[in-house]
Design a protein around this motif. Structure first.
Motif, short mmCIF file in Angstrom:
data_model
loop_
_atom_site.label_atom_id
_atom_site.label_comp_id
_atom_site.label_asym_id
_atom_site.label_seq_id
_atom_site.Cartn_x
_atom_site.Cartn_y
_atom_site.Cartn_z
N GLY A 1 0.81 -1.22 0.00
CA GLY A 1 0.00 0.00 0.00
C GLY A 1 0.83 1.26 0.00
N LYS B 1 -1.65 7.56 -1.51
CA LYS B 1 -2.95 7.20 -2.09
C LYS B 1 -3.98 7.03 -0.99
CE LYS B 1 -1.66 4.86 -6.38
NZ LYS B 1 -1.52 3.55 -7.01
N ASN B 2 -3.53 6.45 0.10
CA ASN B 2 -4.42 6.23 1.23
C ASN B 2 -4.91 7.54 1.81
OD1 ASN B 2 -5.50 4.73 3.51
ND2 ASN B 2 -4.10 3.17 2.75
N GLY C 1 -7.63 9.22 -0.49
CA GLY C 1 -8.97 8.64 -0.37
C GLY C 1 -9.40 7.89 -1.61
N GLU C 2 -10.59 7.29 -1.49
CA GLU C 2 -11.06 6.34 -2.49
C GLU C 2 -11.48 6.99 -3.81
OE1 GLU C 2 -14.40 2.84 -2.54
OE2 GLU C 2 -13.81 3.68 -0.63
N ASP C 3 -12.26 8.04 -3.72
CA ASP C 3 -12.88 8.59 -4.93
C ASP C 3 -12.33 9.94 -5.36
OD1 ASP C 3 -14.60 6.43 -4.89
OD2 ASP C 3 -15.98 7.47 -3.57
N VAL C 4 -11.22 10.33 -4.78
CA VAL C 4 -10.72 11.66 -5.11
C VAL C 4 -9.62 11.54 -6.15
CG1 VAL C 4 -9.67 13.75 -4.17
CG2 VAL C 4 -11.28 12.44 -2.80
N TYR C 5 -9.75 12.38 -7.18
CA TYR C 5 -8.74 12.34 -8.23
C TYR C 5 -7.75 13.48 -8.02
CZ TYR C 5 -6.50 12.90 -12.73
OH TYR C 5 -5.56 13.04 -13.71
N VAL C 6 -6.49 13.15 -7.91
CA VAL C 6 -5.47 14.20 -7.88
C VAL C 6 -4.39 13.82 -8.90
CG1 VAL C 6 -5.78 14.92 -5.47
CG2 VAL C 6 -4.21 13.10 -5.98
N LYS D 1 -1.87 3.43 6.74
CA LYS D 1 -0.43 3.48 6.43
C LYS D 1 0.19 4.75 7.00
CE LYS D 1 -0.93 -0.17 4.05
NZ LYS D 1 -2.16 -0.40 4.76
#
Lengths: 315, 621
Positions: A31, A35-36, A39-44, A277
């Motif tokens: 992991g 990224k953790n 979050g799950e649905d956020v695009y950066v 993490k």
């Protein structure tokens, strides 16, 4: 003197190994902390991810990260939590206090209860009451703490309405804290007592057959005196070891109880840090646990010497 | 006297003495033994008798308690209906002097009524949630961000139909090829410290997020300029490229008071337990992580509709079962979980209390089977077509949602989403699946029961699952085997799943979409499939130019009619190409006190919307 130096060196080597493991273990987990964090649905964009990585120092080679970690440690800086947005030392300080309150009290209560009842049950194992007690504690020790906690909560909080469902308190007063802590402490103390009881019982059964116990009886000593003046001293050696090990459990093993009673303790802190993490929190928490276990082991060594003259007598 | 004794101490006398002594000792010993046996027997007998009497008394009392319970509480339950456990509980309650012996359900009911009564008197609306607040960081904690919509409402909101409408904004304009957005602010808004809400606050908040929060960094990258106008109480944002979903984006950013936050240099690191200045009907008074609650109090300067509740309390629980118990007990008025439902297995139990009604709405998110479109044979449309017929959707719905869900359509998008198009329902037909496979060239030439791929080798699919989808994975394996496809389950923790998924190391995987996930990017779930995107939960498995063009078309318009047309096209695309096979549409079930009415759920945040907090009122008898 040589022995002391040897022991000190052994503890120092253990500490170094612990520090290295503390650094390596979180990084061995699969992991990506960045990224953790996002979050799950956020695009950066990748550029932003890289910026974050730089900010968190995760872009540097591992050896550089390690030296930075050791450097910070020497300055008593445990780093900064990615998810909790606070210095790790601050987070730990707050959590340790509350964890000590409920797990510490439970471990001490459990030790006292388990040792005394276990000693008595071992001394007279044939009585019905003691047999019943033994069955009870075997059942308790076989029960997962999570289930025991849920069961107690269901009966005493939900059905009887005697205790609250969650938290360390409702309002920060001593009464409220005691009211909230009663159930979790009882559950943990019972669980801890069951382990101590079984060990103590077995130990006393073994010790009471020794010649010194027979001699004490021949001297005309009462049962109580034989048990509490002679047998318990020798039988408590495994309990001291168990208590030393329990100090590690003190900070990490209460996870399930913390989840059931929604308590913000060390167990949930470590669990959340693993899931998120959060390397600095994991490193800090592991370090505290390791140091406590080391300290507890040192204390256990001392207690052994007090309890057993064979240990302190030079060979 | 001393001499006398001396005289008698001859040998015979000594012998007599010793004999007497021995006799005495023997007698004493016998006496002792008799006494010991008697006393031991007596004490044993006594103990056993006492124990038997205690047990008898206890049992009779428990039975009486169990029998008295329903009578006293006025319930129609007969004693035989209450288990021994309940009887014991009732008995203990009577011992503790908790008034009349009552049935536990009746007790819960009474307590629930108490809470309802107190709530009606302007006390507290209590919400139980499993969304735990981990840190008192107003901007940094994602769950806190959702709950703070009540105190610091976003500019826009989603209505019950899924349309984006104004919240703090009265209206908005989009100009210059979708690059220029102007929001007109309501003029009756005040912060809880008495200051009016100004366009500067909106401008400050949006820029602040762009600068300080990593997840809002896109604002920093694309916002060219912003201006405020005191004259028409508006704020204008000009972007360096067309942006058509700004109204949706601004339905998620909490508005902050510039006069308070401009002095805080590192807002992500700003930890404060409150109070926080807010402009909603309530302001956030306290974040108490140790007590596990948030407390919102009425904003004294709120000029909108006055809410009935004196304050709102959010109680967070680490264990969802404990959260449900608090509702059953009556200690909470409702339950909220972002993108989730009240646990289905606990609904029946809550219904039995008779104190709750349930709001049921199809979830905007869904559970789906994502195929790896970069790998044969999954990349073959006919193979995916056959897969879609191999799955027993009704069984999955029954097992996973306990009836609170439905078999989905091929068009993926659930009916609760704006511009939903009715496409063909997915069907379980293993015979048809076998025929499609055979027709497509997948046959079992070596007759070992497993179909061979176009390379002549047995097809063995790897189904990658996270532990929460273990049962669904088992079912899918069974369905595939029924049509001649061998399958292996590979269970991985969340992080390993992300790594494997991002490296396309799977054939099929089970995952979910969240409400926000369905709306992100070009909406209608497109953000999960567009290969140009990255992210933890997204599949980025579709690089078909037709699909990418559709996404770009959606992203370049704000015209509602055009958007609807594209949304229909996108759903048709999903239905025809099956880039993902939806497994079930589940319902979000939210319980709430029967004594209160006026609740509604929006597709994005469910019942946690500002309207509920001002509109919910005591139901007329």
């Amino acid at each position: 003197m040589r022995k002391v130096v040897k022991k000190t060196l052994r503890y120092a080597a253990s500490f170094l190994l612990i520090v290295t493991l503390n650094f390596a273990l979180p990084r061995l987990m699969p992991g990506d902390p960045v990224k953790n964090l996002i979050g799950e649905d956020v695009y950066v964009s990748e550029a932003v991810m890289e910026e974050l990585r730089i900010e968190m120092g995760l872009n540097r080679p591992l050896y550089e990260q390690f030296t930075a970690y050791i450097g910070d440690l020497l300055m008593f800086d445990l780093g900064y939590s990615y998810h909790l947005h606070s210095p790790v030392a601050e987070v730990l300080r707050e959590r340790i206090g509350w964890t000590l309150l409920f797990v510490g009290v439970s471990v001490l209560l459990g030790a006292a209860l388990g040792t005394l009842l276990g000693a008595y049950a071992g001394w007279k194992p044939e009585t019905k009451a003691n047999r019943l007690l033994c069955y009870g504690f075997i059942t308790l020790s076989c029960t997962p703490p999570y289930f025991l906690a849920l069961l107690c909560l269901h009966i005493f909080a939900f059905k009887l309405g005697l205790f609250p469902f969650k938290g360390f308190y409702d309002v920060p007063t001593l009464g409220s804290v005691m009211h909230h802590m009663f159930l979790p402490v009882t559950v943990m103390a019972l669980f801890s007592a069951s382990r101590n009881f079984l060990i103590m019982r077995g130990s006393v059964i073994q010790e009471k057959g020794q010649l010194y116990a027979l001699y004490a009886r021949a001297k005309g000593l009462y049962d109580i005196s034989i048990l509490f003046r002679h047998v318990i001293k020798n039988a408590s050696l495994p309990i001291i070891t168990l208590l030393a090990l329990d100090f590690g459990f003190l900070f990490s093993g209460a996870l399930f109880t913390e989840i059931v009673f929604s308590l913000n303790g060390m167990g949930t802190l470590i669990y959340d840090a693993i899931m998120g993490k959060d390397y600095p929190v994991l490193q800090g928490a592991f370090l505290v646990i390791a140091l406590t276990v080391l300290l507890a082991n040192m204390l256990a060594d001392l207690l052994y010497a007090i309890a057993d003259p064979r240990v302190r007598r030079p060979t | 006297m001393g001499g006398l004794f001396k005289k008698q101490s001859g040998p015979s006398m000594l012998f007599k003495k010793s004999r007497r002594k021995t006799q005495n000792r023997g007698r004493q010993k016998m006496k002792k033994i008799k006494h010991f046996i008697r006393s031991k027997l007596k004490s044993k007998l006594k103990r056993q008798m006492t124990l038997s009497i205690i047990i008898l008394i206890l049992c009779s009392n428990i039975l009486l308690a169990g029998a008295a319970g329903p009578k006293d509480s006025g319930e129609n339950l007969t004693p035989s209906e209450g288990g021994i456990f309940d009887r014991i509980i009732a008995y203990i309650k009577s011992l503790l002097g908790e008034g009349e012996l009552q049935d536990s359900a009746a007790t819960s009911g009474a307590e629930a009524s108490e809470v309802q009564q107190s709530a009606a008197e302007g006390a507290a609306l209590k919400i139980a949630t499993p969304n735990v607040i981990k840190s008192a960081s107003f901007i940094g904690d994602s769950n806190l961000g959702i709950f703070a919509h009540l105190s610091n409402p976003p500019l826009m909101k989603m209505d019950s139909e899924g349309h984006i409408v104004g919240q703090l904004a009265e209206s908005y304009d989009v100009l210059e090829n979708n690059t220029c957005w102007t929001f007109y602010l309501r003029d009756d808004l005040y912060w809880s410290d008495g200051e009016p809400v100004t366009p500067e606050d909106i401008e400050f908040s949006i820029r602040y997020y762009g600068k300080e929060a990593p997840w809002a960094n896109w604002i920093n990258d694309t916002l060219e300029s912003s201006t405020v106008s005191e004259a028409d109480n508006s704020v204008t944002f000009k972007f360096n490229k067309p942006y058509t979903r700004i109204n949706l984006e601004f339905a998620t950013y909490n508005i902050l008071p510039a006069h308070v936050w401009k002095t805080i240099e590192k807002p992500m690191e700003y930890i404060n337990e409150g109070p926080y200045v807010g402009c909603g009907p309530y302001y956030l008074k306290q974040i108490d992580l140790k007590a596990g609650k948030l407390v919102f109090e009425k904003n004294p300067y709120w000029e909108g509709k006055i809410p009935e509740f004196g304050n709102v309390e959010i109680h967070f629980y680490s264990n969802v079962d404990v959260a449900t118990l608090t509702l059953e007990k009556g200690a909470a008025n409702t339950y909220y979980k972002y993108a989730g439902s009240y646990p289905y297995p606990n609904i029946e139990q809550l219904e039995k209390t008779g104190n709750f009604n349930f709001l049921e709405k199809t979830n905007l998110g869904l559970i789906f089977l994502a195929p790896n479109l970069k790998k044969a044979p999954i990349s073959d449309l006919e193979f995916r077509e056959a897969l879609s017929y191999a799955i027993n959707y009704e069984e999955i719905v029954r097992l996973e949602t306990l009836g609170y869900g439905e078999v989905p359509n091929r068009g993926f998008v659930p009916p609760s989403m704006e511009a939903f198009k009715e496409t063909e329902k997915l069907e379980y037909n293993p015979e048809k699946a076998r025929k499609i496979l055979e027709k497509a060239g997948y046959s079992d030439s070596n007759e070992n029961g497993i179909l061979e791929g176009k390379d002549g080798k047995d097809i063995k699919l790897e189904i990658l699952i996270r532990p929460e989808y273990a049962r669904t994975g088992e079912l899918l394996k069974e369905y595939l085997e029924q049509v001649g496809l061998a399958a292996d389950l590979r269970t991985a923790d969340a992080d390993t799943w992300v790594t494997l998924k991002d490296n396309y190391e799977y054939d099929l995987t089970v995952t979910r979409s969240t409400p926000w996930g369905m709306l992100m990017h070009a909406s209608w779930g497109s953000g999960y499939f567009d290969s140009r995107r990255t992210g933890q939960g997204v599949m980025h498995n579709l690089d078909d130019p037709e699909f990418l063009q559709l996404c770009d078309d959606i992203l370049s318009t704000t015209d509602p009619e055009e958007l609807q047309g594209y949304a229909y096209e996108l759903q048709d695309y999903y239905a025809e190409n099956l880039p993902a096979i939806p497994l079930y549409w589940d319902n979000v079930v939210t319980p709430f006190n029967r004594q209160f009415e006026g609740w509604y759920a929006d597709p994005l945040y469910g019942i946690y919307n500002l309207d509920n907090f001002v509109n919910v009122k005591k139901a007329s008898a």
